[in-house]
Motif scaffolding. Structure first.
Motif, PDB file in Angstrom:
ATOM      1  N   THR A   1       0.831  -1.206   0.000  1.00 34.74           N
ATOM      2  CA  THR A   1       0.000   0.000   0.000  1.00 34.74           C
ATOM      3  C   THR A   1       0.863   1.252   0.000  1.00 34.74           C
ATOM      4  O   THR A   1       0.627   2.189  -0.758  1.00 34.74           O
ATOM      5  CB  THR A   1      -0.920   0.025   1.236  1.00 34.74           C
TER       6      THR A   1
ATOM      7  N   LEU B   1       1.066   4.030  -2.994  1.00 36.28           N
ATOM      8  CA  LEU B   1       0.783   5.430  -2.704  1.00 36.28           C
ATOM      9  C   LEU B   1       1.968   6.319  -3.053  1.00 36.28           C
ATOM     10  O   LEU B   1       1.800   7.434  -3.552  1.00 36.28           O
ATOM     11  CB  LEU B   1       0.422   5.602  -1.226  1.00 36.28           C
TER      12      LEU B   1
ATOM     13  N   HIS C   1     -11.767   4.528   4.065  1.00 36.13           N
ATOM     14  CA  HIS C   1     -11.246   3.825   2.899  1.00 36.13           C
ATOM     15  C   HIS C   1     -10.479   2.555   3.279  1.00 36.13           C
ATOM     16  O   HIS C   1      -9.671   2.067   2.478  1.00 36.13           O
ATOM     17  CB  HIS C   1     -10.379   4.776   2.084  1.00 36.13           C
TER      18      HIS C   1
ATOM     19  N   ASN D   1      -4.877   6.558   3.420  1.00 32.43           N
ATOM     20  CA  ASN D   1      -5.835   5.609   2.833  1.00 32.43           C
ATOM     21  C   ASN D   1      -6.908   5.200   3.846  1.00 32.43           C
ATOM     22  O   ASN D   1      -7.488   4.123   3.745  1.00 32.43           O
ATOM     23  CB  ASN D   1      -5.122   4.366   2.310  1.00 32.43           C
TER      24      ASN D   1
ATOM     25  N   PRO E   1      -7.646  10.689  -4.043  1.00 30.73           N
ATOM     26  CA  PRO E   1      -6.847  10.298  -2.876  1.00 30.73           C
ATOM     27  C   PRO E   1      -5.493  10.992  -2.812  1.00 30.73           C
ATOM     28  O   PRO E   1      -4.838  10.970  -1.773  1.00 30.73           O
ATOM     29  CB  PRO E   1      -6.683   8.777  -3.054  1.00 30.73           C
TER      30      PRO E   1
END
Length: 342
Positions: A13, A17, A62, A269, A277
Protein backbone atom coordinates in the motif's frame (compact mmCIF):
# COMPACT_ATOMS: atom_id res chain seq x y z
CA UNK A 1 -4.81 -12.26 8.00
CA UNK A 2 -1.40 -13.63 8.94
CA UNK A 3 1.14 -11.13 10.34
CA UNK A 4 3.46 -11.59 7.36
CA UNK A 5 0.60 -11.00 4.93
CA UNK A 6 -0.47 -7.94 6.90
CA UNK A 7 3.03 -6.48 6.75
CA UNK A 8 3.22 -7.20 3.03
CA UNK A 9 -0.13 -5.49 2.49
CA UNK A 10 0.97 -2.36 4.36
CA UNK A 11 4.26 -2.27 2.45
CA UNK A 12 2.54 -2.66 -0.93
CA UNK A 13 0.00 0.00 0.00
CA UNK A 14 2.76 2.43 0.93
CA UNK A 15 4.67 1.64 -2.25
CA UNK A 16 1.63 2.19 -4.45
CA UNK A 17 0.78 5.43 -2.70
CA UNK A 18 4.36 6.58 -3.14
CA UNK A 19 4.16 6.03 -6.89
CA UNK A 20 0.74 7.61 -7.20
CA UNK A 21 1.25 10.65 -5.05
CA UNK A 22 4.98 11.36 -5.43
CA UNK A 23 5.68 14.18 -2.95
CA UNK A 24 2.24 15.60 -2.23
CA UNK A 25 2.04 15.82 1.57
CA UNK A 26 -1.30 16.72 3.07
CA UNK A 27 -1.32 20.39 4.08
CA UNK A 28 -3.52 22.69 6.09
CA UNK A 29 -5.10 26.00 5.09
CA UNK A 30 -4.36 29.52 6.28
CA UNK A 31 -5.46 33.01 5.07
CA UNK A 32 -3.40 32.94 1.86
CA UNK A 33 -3.32 36.16 -0.19
CA UNK A 34 -5.09 34.53 -3.16
CA UNK A 35 -8.15 33.59 -1.08
CA UNK A 36 -11.03 36.02 -0.71
CA UNK A 37 -12.91 35.63 2.61
CA UNK A 38 -16.60 34.79 2.29
CA UNK A 39 -16.21 33.96 -1.40
CA UNK A 40 -16.53 30.67 -3.26
CA UNK A 41 -12.81 30.14 -2.53
CA UNK A 42 -13.86 29.08 0.95
CA UNK A 43 -16.19 26.29 -0.14
CA UNK A 44 -15.52 22.59 -0.18
CA UNK A 45 -12.89 22.30 -2.90
CA UNK A 46 -10.76 25.17 -1.56
CA UNK A 47 -10.38 25.63 2.18
CA UNK A 48 -13.50 23.80 3.41
CA UNK A 49 -13.90 26.46 6.07
CA UNK A 50 -17.42 26.13 7.43
CA UNK A 51 -18.98 24.84 10.61
CA UNK A 52 -22.28 23.07 10.48
CA UNK A 53 -23.38 22.13 6.99
CA UNK A 54 -22.82 18.61 5.71
CA UNK A 55 -24.17 19.36 2.23
CA UNK A 56 -20.77 19.16 0.57
CA UNK A 57 -19.10 16.73 2.94
CA UNK A 58 -18.82 13.03 2.19
CA UNK A 59 -16.17 11.86 4.63
CA UNK A 60 -15.64 8.13 4.16
CA UNK A 61 -13.48 5.38 5.56
CA UNK A 62 -11.25 3.82 2.90
CA UNK A 63 -10.25 0.75 4.94
CA UNK A 64 -6.69 1.82 5.74
CA UNK A 65 -5.11 1.68 9.22
CA UNK A 66 -5.65 4.28 11.94
CA UNK A 67 -3.72 4.66 15.18
CA UNK A 68 -5.59 2.56 17.73
CA UNK A 69 -2.62 1.83 20.00
CA UNK A 70 -1.03 4.30 22.39
CA UNK A 71 0.40 7.08 20.22
CA UNK A 72 3.96 8.26 20.81
CA UNK A 73 5.13 11.55 19.31
CA UNK A 74 8.88 11.65 18.61
CA UNK A 75 10.03 15.22 18.08
CA UNK A 76 12.88 16.56 15.96
CA UNK A 77 13.87 20.13 16.86
CA UNK A 78 15.55 21.43 13.72
CA UNK A 79 17.46 24.67 14.17
CA UNK A 80 17.76 26.86 17.23
CA UNK A 81 14.96 26.69 19.78
CA UNK A 82 14.50 28.47 23.08
CA UNK A 83 13.67 26.39 26.15
CA UNK A 84 10.46 28.39 26.62
CA UNK A 85 9.32 27.52 23.10
CA UNK A 86 9.90 23.82 23.65
CA UNK A 87 7.94 23.95 26.90
CA UNK A 88 4.88 25.39 25.16
CA UNK A 89 4.86 22.69 22.49
CA UNK A 90 5.60 19.86 24.91
CA UNK A 91 2.87 21.19 27.17
CA UNK A 92 0.32 21.01 24.37
CA UNK A 93 1.21 17.45 23.35
CA UNK A 94 1.13 16.28 26.98
CA UNK A 95 -2.26 17.98 27.40
CA UNK A 96 -3.92 15.78 24.77
CA UNK A 97 -4.29 12.95 27.27
CA UNK A 98 -4.66 15.05 30.42
CA UNK A 99 -8.22 14.26 31.48
CA UNK A 100 -7.88 16.38 34.63
CA UNK A 101 -7.51 19.74 32.86
CA UNK A 102 -10.22 22.33 33.39
CA UNK A 103 -13.14 22.32 30.97
CA UNK A 104 -13.01 23.05 28.02
CA UNK A 105 -9.85 21.02 27.62
CA UNK A 106 -7.46 19.78 24.96
CA UNK A 107 -8.36 16.24 26.05
CA UNK A 108 -12.01 17.04 25.38
CA UNK A 109 -11.07 18.19 21.88
CA UNK A 110 -9.20 14.90 21.30
CA UNK A 111 -12.33 12.91 22.15
CA UNK A 112 -13.76 13.87 18.77
CA UNK A 113 -10.68 12.34 17.13
CA UNK A 114 -11.22 9.19 19.21
CA UNK A 115 -14.60 8.66 17.57
CA UNK A 116 -12.87 7.40 14.42
CA UNK A 117 -12.34 3.65 14.09
CA UNK A 118 -10.58 1.08 11.94
CA UNK A 119 -12.24 -1.79 10.10
CA UNK A 120 -12.41 -3.86 13.29
CA UNK A 121 -14.31 -1.12 15.10
CA UNK A 122 -11.37 -0.20 17.33
CA UNK A 123 -11.25 3.50 18.22
CA UNK A 124 -8.25 5.75 17.95
CA UNK A 125 -6.29 5.72 21.19
CA UNK A 126 -7.01 8.21 23.94
CA UNK A 127 -3.32 8.15 24.88
CA UNK A 128 -0.94 10.54 23.14
CA UNK A 129 2.44 10.82 24.80
CA UNK A 130 5.75 12.49 24.16
CA UNK A 131 8.44 10.09 23.06
CA UNK A 132 12.12 10.69 22.52
CA UNK A 133 13.48 13.93 21.10
CA UNK A 134 16.32 14.78 18.76
CA UNK A 135 18.01 18.18 18.56
CA UNK A 136 19.50 19.28 15.24
CA UNK A 137 20.66 22.74 16.29
CA UNK A 138 23.43 22.91 13.67
CA UNK A 139 21.11 22.58 10.65
CA UNK A 140 22.63 19.31 9.40
CA UNK A 141 20.74 19.57 6.11
CA UNK A 142 21.04 23.32 5.73
CA UNK A 143 18.62 26.18 6.30
CA UNK A 144 16.60 25.55 3.15
CA UNK A 145 14.67 22.28 3.02
CA UNK A 146 12.65 20.64 0.27
CA UNK A 147 9.84 18.18 0.82
CA UNK A 148 12.26 15.35 0.04
CA UNK A 149 15.06 16.66 2.25
CA UNK A 150 12.61 16.77 5.15
CA UNK A 151 12.54 12.98 4.91
CA UNK A 152 16.34 12.99 4.91
CA UNK A 153 16.28 14.93 8.19
CA UNK A 154 14.04 12.22 9.65
CA UNK A 155 16.39 9.53 8.33
CA UNK A 156 19.31 11.22 10.09
CA UNK A 157 17.32 11.30 13.35
CA UNK A 158 16.40 7.59 13.29
CA UNK A 159 19.85 6.40 12.14
CA UNK A 160 22.01 8.68 14.30
CA UNK A 161 25.05 7.06 15.93
CA UNK A 162 24.12 8.50 19.32
CA UNK A 163 20.61 8.40 20.73
CA UNK A 164 18.70 7.71 17.51
CA UNK A 165 14.94 8.06 17.59
CA UNK A 166 13.24 4.66 17.96
CA UNK A 167 11.62 3.05 14.93
CA UNK A 168 7.90 2.67 15.62
CA UNK A 169 5.89 2.43 12.37
CA UNK A 170 2.76 1.13 14.09
CA UNK A 171 2.07 3.78 16.76
CA UNK A 172 4.87 6.31 16.42
CA UNK A 173 4.46 9.77 14.91
CA UNK A 174 7.52 11.75 13.89
CA UNK A 175 7.13 15.50 14.31
CA UNK A 176 9.74 17.67 12.58
CA UNK A 177 9.67 21.26 13.82
CA UNK A 178 11.77 23.90 12.03
CA UNK A 179 12.90 27.12 13.73
CA UNK A 180 12.00 30.57 12.45
CA UNK A 181 15.17 30.92 10.34
CA UNK A 182 14.62 27.77 8.28
CA UNK A 183 13.05 27.98 4.84
CA UNK A 184 10.95 25.04 3.70
CA UNK A 185 9.59 24.42 0.21
CA UNK A 186 6.16 26.07 -0.17
CA UNK A 187 6.24 27.42 3.42
CA UNK A 188 4.20 30.61 3.73
CA UNK A 189 3.15 30.45 0.07
CA UNK A 190 1.12 27.26 0.17
CA UNK A 191 1.56 25.52 3.53
CA UNK A 192 2.21 26.09 7.23
CA UNK A 193 2.62 22.38 7.87
CA UNK A 194 1.87 19.03 6.30
CA UNK A 195 1.85 15.33 7.03
CA UNK A 196 2.65 12.22 5.01
CA UNK A 197 4.66 9.04 5.45
CA UNK A 198 8.35 8.43 4.82
CA UNK A 199 9.55 6.46 1.81
CA UNK A 200 11.58 3.30 2.51
CA UNK A 201 13.89 4.30 -0.34
CA UNK A 202 14.92 7.39 1.65
CA UNK A 203 14.40 6.57 5.33
CA UNK A 204 14.39 2.78 5.26
CA UNK A 205 10.92 2.58 6.84
CA UNK A 206 7.37 3.74 6.28
CA UNK A 207 6.78 6.15 9.17
CA UNK A 208 3.91 8.63 9.57
CA UNK A 209 5.37 12.11 10.02
CA UNK A 210 4.45 15.77 10.08
CA UNK A 211 6.41 18.95 9.52
CA UNK A 212 5.43 22.29 11.07
CA UNK A 213 7.43 25.51 10.75
CA UNK A 214 7.80 28.55 13.01
CA UNK A 215 6.51 31.46 10.92
CA UNK A 216 7.51 34.29 13.30
CA UNK A 217 10.06 35.85 10.92
CA UNK A 218 8.59 34.76 7.60
CA UNK A 219 4.78 34.93 7.54
CA UNK A 220 3.17 35.31 10.98
CA UNK A 221 0.11 36.93 9.42
CA UNK A 222 -0.58 33.72 7.56
CA UNK A 223 0.66 30.85 9.70
CA UNK A 224 0.24 32.45 13.14
CA UNK A 225 -3.22 33.83 12.40
CA UNK A 226 -5.22 35.06 14.36
CA UNK A 227 -2.35 36.12 16.66
CA UNK A 228 -0.95 38.06 13.72
CA UNK A 229 -2.82 39.33 10.68
CA UNK A 230 -1.90 39.37 6.98
CA UNK A 231 -0.47 42.60 5.59
CA UNK A 232 -3.09 42.50 2.86
CA UNK A 233 -5.84 42.70 5.53
CA UNK A 234 -5.05 46.04 7.24
CA UNK A 235 -8.46 46.26 8.90
CA UNK A 236 -8.08 43.03 10.83
CA UNK A 237 -6.90 43.10 14.44
CA UNK A 238 -4.50 40.52 15.88
CA UNK A 239 -5.52 38.68 19.03
CA UNK A 240 -3.30 38.38 22.08
CA UNK A 241 -1.71 34.93 22.38
CA UNK A 242 -2.09 33.01 25.67
CA UNK A 243 1.55 31.91 25.97
CA UNK A 244 3.38 35.02 24.78
CA UNK A 245 5.03 33.61 21.65
CA UNK A 246 3.15 34.37 18.44
CA UNK A 247 5.20 32.08 16.21
CA UNK A 248 4.94 29.06 18.50
CA UNK A 249 1.30 29.84 19.25
CA UNK A 250 0.57 29.59 15.55
CA UNK A 251 2.42 26.28 15.42
CA UNK A 252 0.22 24.79 18.16
CA UNK A 253 -2.93 24.80 16.04
CA UNK A 254 -1.05 23.42 13.03
CA UNK A 255 0.52 20.68 15.18
CA UNK A 256 -2.94 19.79 16.49
CA UNK A 257 -4.27 19.75 12.93
CA UNK A 258 -1.55 17.40 11.73
CA UNK A 259 -1.61 15.03 14.71
CA UNK A 260 -5.40 14.64 14.38
CA UNK A 261 -5.07 13.81 10.70
CA UNK A 262 -2.10 11.51 11.21
CA UNK A 263 -4.12 9.55 13.75
CA UNK A 264 -7.09 9.16 11.38
CA UNK A 265 -5.23 8.90 8.07
CA UNK A 266 -1.58 7.92 8.68
CA UNK A 267 -0.97 6.30 5.28
CA UNK A 268 -3.43 8.51 3.37
CA UNK A 269 -5.84 5.61 2.83
CA UNK A 270 -8.17 5.76 5.85
CA UNK A 271 -10.54 8.64 6.74
CA UNK A 272 -10.92 11.42 4.18
CA UNK A 273 -13.43 13.10 1.88
CA UNK A 274 -13.17 13.85 -1.82
CA UNK A 275 -12.71 11.75 -4.92
CA UNK A 276 -8.97 12.30 -5.35
CA UNK A 277 -6.85 10.30 -2.88
CA UNK A 278 -3.79 12.35 -3.88
CA UNK A 279 -5.50 15.45 -2.41
CA UNK A 280 -7.69 14.14 0.41
CA UNK A 281 -9.85 16.44 2.50
CA UNK A 282 -9.30 15.31 6.08
CA UNK A 283 -10.96 15.82 9.45
CA UNK A 284 -9.10 19.04 10.31
CA UNK A 285 -9.26 20.44 6.76
CA UNK A 286 -13.04 20.42 7.02
CA UNK A 287 -12.88 22.81 9.99
CA UNK A 288 -10.01 25.10 9.00
CA UNK A 289 -10.16 28.43 10.78
CA UNK A 290 -12.99 27.36 13.11
CA UNK A 291 -12.18 27.78 16.79
CA UNK A 292 -15.63 28.07 18.31
CA UNK A 293 -19.39 28.00 17.87
CA UNK A 294 -20.59 29.94 14.85
CA UNK A 295 -17.23 29.84 13.06
CA UNK A 296 -17.03 29.88 9.29
CA UNK A 297 -15.83 32.04 6.42
CA UNK A 298 -13.53 34.70 7.92
CA UNK A 299 -15.12 34.39 11.39
CA UNK A 300 -13.23 32.19 13.86
CA UNK A 301 -16.26 31.55 16.09
CA UNK A 302 -16.82 32.24 19.78
CA UNK A 303 -13.63 32.03 21.84
CA UNK A 304 -12.62 32.70 25.43
CA UNK A 305 -10.73 35.67 26.86
CA UNK A 306 -8.34 35.22 29.77
CA UNK A 307 -7.93 37.74 32.60
CA UNK A 308 -4.96 39.32 30.79
CA UNK A 309 -6.85 39.71 27.53
CA UNK A 310 -5.35 36.67 25.81
CA UNK A 311 -7.58 34.61 23.55
CA UNK A 312 -7.90 30.82 23.87
CA UNK A 313 -10.45 28.04 23.55
CA UNK A 314 -8.94 25.11 25.47
CA UNK A 315 -7.20 24.43 28.76
CA UNK A 316 -4.16 22.21 29.02
CA UNK A 317 -1.60 21.41 31.69
CA UNK A 318 -1.01 24.77 33.39
CA UNK A 319 -1.48 26.50 30.02
CA UNK A 320 -4.18 27.67 27.64
CA UNK A 321 -4.24 27.11 23.90
CA UNK A 322 -6.11 28.12 20.77
CA UNK A 323 -6.76 25.05 18.63
CA UNK A 324 -9.04 24.65 15.65
CA UNK A 325 -11.95 22.23 15.83
CA UNK A 326 -12.15 18.94 13.92
CA UNK A 327 -14.85 17.20 11.93
CA UNK A 328 -17.16 14.92 13.90
CA UNK A 329 -18.33 12.22 11.49
CA UNK A 330 -21.04 11.02 13.91
CA UNK A 331 -22.97 14.30 13.80
CA UNK A 332 -21.49 15.61 10.51
CA UNK A 333 -20.20 18.96 11.67
CA UNK A 334 -17.18 20.47 13.39
CA UNK A 335 -16.95 20.04 17.13
CA UNK A 336 -14.58 21.17 19.84
CA UNK A 337 -14.17 20.30 23.50
CA UNK A 338 -17.57 21.74 24.44
CA UNK A 339 -19.38 18.86 22.72
CA UNK A 340 -17.65 15.94 24.46
CA UNK A 341 -15.68 17.43 27.36
CA UNK A 342 -17.53 16.65 30.58
Amino acid sequence: MAPSASRTSVFLTAAILTLLFAITPIACWRPWPHLNPNSSDLLYDASKKFEGSSEFVHLRYHMGPVLTGNITVHTIWYGRWQKSQKKIIRGFINSISDVHARHPSVAGWWRTVQLYTDQTGANISHTVQLGQEKNDRFYSHGKSLTRLSIQSVIRSAVTARTKPLPINPRNGLYLLLTSDDVYVQDFCGQVCGFHYFTFPSIVGYTLPYAWVGNSAKQCPGVCAYPFAVPEFRPGWKALKSPNGDVGVEGMISVIAHEIAELATNPLVNAWYAGQDPSAPVEIADLCEGIYGTGGGGSYTGQMLTDHDGATYNMNGIRRKFLVQWVWNHVVSYCTGPNALDQ
